[in-house]
Structure formats: structure tokens, C-alpha cells
Scaffold this motif. Structure first.
Motif, PDB file in Angstrom:
ATOM      1  N   ARG A  92     -41.827 -28.446 -15.545  1.00 54.25           N
ATOM      2  CA  ARG A  92     -42.384 -29.409 -14.579  1.00 54.25           C
ATOM      3  C   ARG A  92     -41.479 -29.526 -13.348  1.00 54.25           C
ATOM      4  N   LEU A 137     -41.830 -26.340 -11.274  1.00 59.49           N
ATOM      5  CA  LEU A 137     -43.086 -26.317 -10.524  1.00 59.49           C
ATOM      6  C   LEU A 137     -43.049 -27.309  -9.365  1.00 59.49           C
ATOM      7  N   ALA A 138     -42.479 -28.487  -9.597  1.00 60.95           N
ATOM      8  CA  ALA A 138     -42.366 -29.469  -8.514  1.00 60.95           C
ATOM      9  C   ALA A 138     -41.504 -28.915  -7.382  1.00 60.95           C
ATOM     10  N   HIS A 139     -40.434 -28.201  -7.762  1.00 63.24           N
ATOM     11  CA  HIS A 139     -39.580 -27.605  -6.733  1.00 63.24           C
ATOM     12  C   HIS A 139     -40.315 -26.508  -5.969  1.00 63.24           C
ATOM     13  N   ALA A 140     -41.139 -25.740  -6.673  1.00 65.26           N
ATOM     14  CA  ALA A 140     -41.892 -24.678  -6.006  1.00 65.26           C
ATOM     15  C   ALA A 140     -42.877 -25.253  -5.002  1.00 65.26           C
ATOM     16  N   LEU A 141     -43.476 -26.394  -5.335  1.00 70.07           N
ATOM     17  CA  LEU A 141     -44.440 -27.017  -4.425  1.00 70.07           C
ATOM     18  C   LEU A 141     -43.757 -27.768  -3.285  1.00 70.07           C
ATOM     19  N   HIS A 142     -42.660 -28.421  -3.585  1.00 73.98           N
ATOM     20  CA  HIS A 142     -41.922 -29.220  -2.586  1.00 73.98           C
ATOM     21  C   HIS A 142     -40.447 -28.870  -2.709  1.00 73.98           C
ATOM     22  N   PRO A 143     -40.010 -27.804  -2.006  1.00 79.88           N
ATOM     23  CA  PRO A 143     -38.614 -27.363  -2.149  1.00 79.88           C
ATOM     24  C   PRO A 143     -37.624 -28.472  -1.832  1.00 79.88           C
TER      25      PRO A 143
END
Length: 194
Positions: free
Chosen positions: A12, A15-21
């Protein structure tokens, strides 16, 4: 493939980092590396299990007709994992078509074989998925927070992946698939009472 609660938390966050670096601390990066290693090991184990299943299927096929129940069950398991039936499977199923399961599997395998031939003729041969690339570094991280005047710190070189573990011996079919036992008949006095 099932993930545990800790692995889901890591996934999770990734994925959060991928969406909002955002900057990642070292612990998050290490967690991602561990998760990637676990996924790689699960993929390798799935490959070993598939190889064992197909070898077992060939042994049961070679032992027909005495091994018909086991062969039909293994063939169903193999088809569920995407196995493409071979000509020897079709020949074996033709000898077992007097059984209900054998006749149904023969029709299913004929359909799959026809689809496979059409795909090859059309040049759309189904290839195995490309091996997953290892996650060696995440974009962003600490160097993304460096100011305009700061000199970015060099990223440490990624550690090379650990060598794969030694291959385990392939278990015998009797160790993986114990023989099925029928339930014991009730004692004679209980049968007489009913």
C-alpha cells in the motif's frame, strides 16, 4: 498469491508513493526490497510446483489405464494452471472416454488444442510472461528532497541479489498426494440394528 498483513501495508505504501511521489525513508526502501524478494521467491516456488505437477502428470499418463482416477484429477489441476494439452494427453483421454470425467476432459482438451493451433497459425503464439524485473531502486527518495543549492548525495549501490537457494529434491507423488482411503464400514451390530 496471498499477501500477509505486513506485506499489504508495504504494498500500500509503495502504491501510494507511485501515485504521489514523496521522499521515502530507508526503512520503507528496505521493506520494498524484502517484499520484492518474497514475490520473486513465490514466483520461483510456483515454477517448481508447476514442473512437479507436469512431471507427475506424465508419470500418471504413462501408467494408464490403472492410474486413470489420479491422471484425470492431475490433468484437471494442470488445465486450471494454463496447461496446454499435448497430443499424448488427447490420445490418453480417447482411451478413457467411457468415463464421464474422461469424456468431458477430452472435449475440453480438444477445444484447447484447436485454440492453440489457431493461435500458432495466426502468429499469436502464447508466450510465457516475461520475467519480472527486480526492484533495485525507487525514484525519489531522499535525494528528491535536496534543495536547489544542495548537492545531492550519491545513492548507495544496490546490493546484489542473494543467490537462489539450493534446489530441494522433488518429492515423491505419495508424499504430496497420499492415497485416498475410503471411510470404514460401520460395525456389524450397528448395521443389524438399522
Amino acid at each position: 498469491m496471498a499477501f500477509g498483513a505486513d506485506e499489504l501495508r508495504v504494498l500500500r505504501r509503495a502504491l501510494a508513493h507511485a501515485l504521489h511521489p514523496t521522499p521515502l525513508d530507508d526503512e520503507d526502501v528496505q521493506d520494498c526490497h524484502r517484499l520484492a524478494g518474497s514475490v520473486d521467491e513465490a514466483v520461483r516456488e510456483a515454477g517448481r510446483l508447476r514442473a512437479f505437477l507436469l512431471a507427475d502428470l506424465a508419470r500418471y499418463r504413462d501408467a494408464l489405464p490403472g492410474s486413470a482416477p489420479g491422471y484425470l484429477e492431475l490433468l484437471q489441476d494442470a488445465l486450471a494452471t494454463g496447461y496446454d494439452p499435448r497430443p499424448e494427453d488427447l490420445a490418453a483421454l480417447r482411451t478413457l472416454r467411457h468415463k464421464t470425467v474422461g469424456a468431458a476432459l477430452l472435449e475440453r482438451c480438444r477445444t484447447l488444442a484447436e485454440q492453440s493451433v489457431r493461435a500458432r497459425l495466426a502468429g499469436q503464439r502464447t508466450a510465457p510472461p516475461a520475467p519480472r524485473l527486480r526492484l533495485l531502486a525507487l525514484p525519489g527518495g531522499r535525494t528528491a528532497t535536496a534543495g536547489a543549492g544542495d548537492t545531492p548525495k550519491p545513492k548507495p549501490a544496490p546490493t546484489p541479489p542473494a543467490p537462489p537457494p539450493a534446489e530441494r529434491p522433488v518429492p515423491k507423488p505419495s508424499e504430496v498426494f497420499p492415497p485416498r482411503r475410503r471411510p470404514a464400514a460401520p460395525p456389524p451390530e450397528k448395521r443389524a440394528a438399522s
